[in-house]
Every structure is written in C-alpha cells, then in structure tokens.
Design a protein around this motif. Sequence first.
Motif, short mmCIF file in Angstrom:
data_model
loop_
_atom_site.label_atom_id
_atom_site.label_comp_id
_atom_site.label_asym_id
_atom_site.label_seq_id
_atom_site.Cartn_x
_atom_site.Cartn_y
_atom_site.Cartn_z
N VAL A 8 0.83 -1.20 0.00
CA VAL A 8 0.00 0.00 0.00
C VAL A 8 0.87 1.25 0.00
CG1 VAL A 8 -1.68 1.32 1.33
CG2 VAL A 8 -1.95 -1.14 1.10
N GLU A 9 1.95 1.23 0.76
CA GLU A 9 2.84 2.38 0.82
C GLU A 9 3.47 2.64 -0.55
OE1 GLU A 9 5.32 2.45 4.32
OE2 GLU A 9 6.95 3.24 3.15
N LYS A 10 3.87 1.58 -1.25
CA LYS A 10 4.47 1.74 -2.56
C LYS A 10 3.45 2.27 -3.56
CE LYS A 10 7.05 -0.77 -6.09
NZ LYS A 10 7.58 -2.09 -6.51
N THR A 11 2.20 1.82 -3.45
CA THR A 11 1.15 2.29 -4.34
C THR A 11 0.91 3.78 -4.15
OG1 THR A 11 0.10 0.13 -4.27
CG2 THR A 11 -1.24 1.95 -5.05
N LYS A 12 0.88 4.24 -2.92
CA LYS A 12 0.68 5.66 -2.65
C LYS A 12 1.84 6.48 -3.20
CE LYS A 12 -2.19 5.24 1.49
NZ LYS A 12 -2.27 5.52 2.94
N GLN A 13 3.07 5.93 -3.09
CA GLN A 13 4.23 6.64 -3.61
C GLN A 13 4.13 6.81 -5.13
OE1 GLN A 13 8.08 4.58 -3.90
NE2 GLN A 13 8.92 6.17 -2.61
N ASN A 14 3.65 5.76 -5.83
CA ASN A 14 3.52 5.84 -7.27
C ASN A 14 2.51 6.89 -7.69
OD1 ASN A 14 5.38 3.85 -7.60
ND2 ASN A 14 3.92 2.21 -7.91
N GLU A 15 1.53 7.16 -6.84
CA GLU A 15 0.54 8.18 -7.16
C GLU A 15 1.11 9.59 -7.03
OE1 GLU A 15 -2.67 7.41 -4.54
OE2 GLU A 15 -3.42 5.68 -5.68
N LYS A 16 2.29 9.70 -6.44
CA LYS A 16 2.89 11.02 -6.24
C LYS A 16 3.85 11.40 -7.37
CE LYS A 16 2.41 10.72 -1.23
NZ LYS A 16 3.11 10.65 0.08
N TYR A 17 4.32 10.43 -8.13
CA TYR A 17 5.12 10.71 -9.31
C TYR A 17 5.07 9.50 -10.22
CZ TYR A 17 8.48 8.73 -5.99
OH TYR A 17 9.08 7.96 -5.03
N PHE A 18 4.74 9.73 -11.48
CA PHE A 18 4.62 8.65 -12.44
C PHE A 18 4.73 9.22 -13.85
CE2 PHE A 18 0.42 10.17 -11.27
CZ PHE A 18 -0.19 10.41 -12.48
N ILE A 19 4.88 8.33 -14.83
CA ILE A 19 5.04 8.73 -16.22
C ILE A 19 3.92 8.11 -17.05
CG2 ILE A 19 6.51 8.53 -18.27
CD1 ILE A 19 8.92 8.43 -16.37
N THR A 20 3.29 8.93 -17.87
CA THR A 20 2.30 8.42 -18.83
C THR A 20 2.95 8.37 -20.21
OG1 THR A 20 1.39 10.62 -19.31
CG2 THR A 20 0.38 9.38 -17.50
N VAL A 21 2.46 7.45 -21.04
CA VAL A 21 2.97 7.31 -22.41
C VAL A 21 1.78 7.40 -23.36
CG1 VAL A 21 4.28 5.86 -24.00
CG2 VAL A 21 4.79 5.80 -21.55
N ASN A 22 1.84 8.34 -24.28
CA ASN A 22 0.75 8.53 -25.24
C ASN A 22 1.29 8.55 -26.65
OD1 ASN A 22 -1.64 9.10 -23.38
ND2 ASN A 22 -0.19 10.63 -22.66
N ILE A 23 0.52 7.97 -27.59
CA ILE A 23 0.86 7.97 -29.01
C ILE A 23 -0.35 8.50 -29.77
CG2 ILE A 23 0.11 5.58 -29.34
CD1 ILE A 23 3.21 7.01 -31.05
N THR A 24 -0.12 9.31 -30.80
CA THR A 24 -1.25 9.91 -31.51
C THR A 24 -2.13 8.88 -32.19
OG1 THR A 24 0.31 10.33 -33.31
CG2 THR A 24 -0.22 12.19 -31.86
N ASP A 25 -1.51 7.78 -32.69
CA ASP A 25 -2.28 6.69 -33.32
C ASP A 25 -1.55 5.38 -33.06
OD1 ASP A 25 -4.62 7.77 -34.96
OD2 ASP A 25 -2.98 9.04 -35.68
#
Length: 224
Positions: A8-25
């Motif tokens: 649970v502690e690790k999950t909360k930490q991930n909510e504080k900094y993370f990276i999203t990856v998006n591609i136009t298509d």
Amino acid sequence: ALLHLKYVEKTKQNEKYFITVNITDSIAYVGQQLVLDYKLYTIYDVRSIKFLTQSDYDGFYKETLTSGKQGYQKEVLNGKEYYSKSIQKIALFPQQTGTYNIPAQSVEIGIATGRSGGFFFSSQLAKERLMARGITIQVKETPSTDEVSTGAVGRYSMQTSLEKKTITTDEAITVYMQVVGNGDNKTVTAPLWDLPPGLEMYDPNVIEDETFKNENQISHRKTF
C-alpha cells in the motif's frame, strides 16, 4: 500484514510521481507522422530526469521534438493536482508495414529533499526509478485511392500558381505546385495532371524542400 502495508505504501508513492505514455495513433500507415509523448506527473520538486534505457525504434525514422527542458505546468488528473511536463516527445515515421513493440523505458528522477549542506543551502537529490510502459504500433500499407495523390500520408494542402496565363504556341507555361503537410517528406511526389489534348508536360523539378520542427510535430514544405 507487514507485506500488505509495504504494498500500500508503494502504491501511494507511485501516485505522487509517475510517467504516462501517449501515441497519436496506435494504427498507422507507412509515412504517417506519429508523436510519442513521455509525460511526467509529480507533486514533488523533481530537479533531474534521465532515461536509463532508450528504444532503437526499429522500423521508424525518428526525430526528437522535446527533451524535458521546458518548465512544469499545473494539471489536474483523476481529480488530483500535479506538476506535469513532457520529458521526451518524439516524432516517428513508419518506414514499412508490420507490428512493432516499443519496450518499456526506465527513467531515473532526482527529487529535491531540501536538506542543507555546507555554508550555502543546497538541495540534495533523492534518486527514484520509474518505468514508462511499452506500447504496440500496427503499421499498414497506404490504401489506394482514385484521387490525385502526392504519395504522402497526413494533413496536407496544396497551392498552385502561374507566371502567366496567356502564351503563344512556341512558349511554355510554368506552373508552381507547393505542397505543405506533416507526413514523411521523402514520400511526397509531384501530383499527376490530367492534361487536355494539345499540351505536353515535362517532368517536374523540386525547387524548394524545407522542414520545420516545433515541440508538437514536424512539418515540411515542398515546391515543384
């Protein structure tokens, strides 16, 4: 119970900094420009960002648009406010058909701790490692069309102009065709013309071929 608390502690930490990856298509055609965007979200003061792994992007021609030098912006995601910015934005041009897997990327960030050191105040950096997920791109053959085509895929416009509209039988008409768009400029050819009887057309020449890059895409202008 202890293992559960750590999870649970690790999950909360991930909510504080993370990276999203998006591609136009995720499904594209040969020569179409795709923009791949790695974006950091954080509630902390992140001072350094370093990609520890980097894909070769086999099957694509690649151009880097941004590399994380711009500032942060406030953004609300899933009801929570973060500081966000694109840490790497890449333009990809598929060169051949197939299914391509771009692997997950390992990124190291340095978070300012606010601790003092020596006579001057200096923020020490706590290093954390994040993973940016991998993505799959399917590249198809460009569909055939009955319309006049320049051979490119993307958003395009074309303008034509004449030096003069009245000539004698021993003169030539020079037509300028300017094509502007965001596909792979190497695939752009002069549009074919359906000439009326009595006219002969010489092969077009390229007199201008310019490429422009900004933080969102690559565009080009080609004049025949």
